[in-house]
Design an enzyme around this catalytic site. Structure first.
Site: not given
Ligand SMILES: [Zn+2]
Length: 287
Positions: A114, A150
């Site tokens: 992220h 993910d």
């Protein structure tokens, strides 16, 4: 196979935060006490500053030293910049091992997918996988694909690799879900596969398979895997349905690509994480 880890990465914590030291210590316990899979352990080396600066701004590196939380999910911790650099060091070593044909997994925290060029977010501080991909290109690898399974969209990796020649990014993730991006393809090299919450596992696997088929068409010389285990049915912070055997299947499918590859731990917050990682590693090793 090689597992790159450093128990010192359990040295920061915030009570109640899902990204907790037990993710690593519990997995270490599991992997050390099993006999099916012979493991060569390796400690991460130092991350080269120039390699980090291909993906992040100097201002971002300076910000990581300022003791203020980054956002509600992403606290400041003492020495977090050093913990994040250790994860990067592991990724860069994984790249080196992958080039020699070894099967390699980085068991480190914090995760990275992220983190954008100039922002820490979503429990991530430095984007280890993007840094390793840019290092591979700098070292002469022509075509690098990232496969991000993910359950959350790899927004940081996408932002860093967007339209970067020689790279392709494939992210399969729940939508709606954090961080709210990844609803469609972006640029000429970022391919997103949003999946609705509570999608049956057979259907979720079909999407994982479709993304892998597209990745094959890119004909990568190297595959970097953002291995997050939070599409699991008992995951506390997402709502998908995969079972332990689905992660084993993923490992087997990735092995079939037959190209140099390395995997980094991203998310996965259920107490079954050690079993999920073990199943994935067995698959990667053809067991
Ligand atoms: Zn995640």
């Amino acid at each position: 196979m090689k597992v790159i880890t450093d128990e010192r990465c359990t040295g920061y914590r915030q009570p109640g935060h899902p990204e907790r030291p037990l993710r690593i210590s519990g997995t270490l316990e599991k992997l050390r006490h099993q006999k099916d899979l012979p493991i060569e352990w390796a400690l991460p080396g130092r991350a080269d500053e120039d390699a980090i600066l291909r993906a992040h701004t100097p201002e971002h590196l300076a910000r990581l030293r300022i003791p203020e939380d980054f956002d509600g999910d992403t606290p400041y911790f003492a020495h977090i910049a050093d913990f994040a650099r250790s994860s990067v060091g592991a990724a860069l070593d994984a790249l080196t091992f992958a080039r020699t044909g070894e099967t390699v997994f980085c068991l480190m925290r914090p995760p990275g997918h992220h983190a954008t060029r100039n922002r820490a977010m979503g429990f991530c501080y430095l984007n280890s996988i993007a840094i390793a991909v840019l290092e591979a290109l700098a070292a002469g690898t022509k075509r690098v694909a990232v496969y991000d399974f993910d359950v959350h969209h790899g927004n940081g990796t996408e932002a860093i690799l967007l339209d970067k020649p020689g790279t392709a990014f494939f992210s399969i993730h729940q939508y709606p879900c954090y961080p709210g991006t990844g609803t469609s393809n972006v640029g000429n090299n970022c391919f997103n596969y949003p999946v609705a919450p509570v999608t049956p596992r057979e259907a979720y696997r079909k999407v994982l398979e479709r993304a892998l088929d597209e990745l094959k068409k890119f004909k990568p010389d190297l595959v970097a895997v953002s291995a997050g285990f939070d599409a699991y049915v008992r995951e506390p912070i997402a709502q998908e349905t995969l079972e332990v055997e689905d992660f084993h299947w993923l490992g087997k499918e990735l092995r079939k690509l037959g190209v140099p590859m390395f995997s980094l731990l991203e998310g996965g917050y259920s107490s079954d994480l050690p079993e999920l990682i073990f199943a994935y590693l067995k698959g990667l090793n053809g067991l």
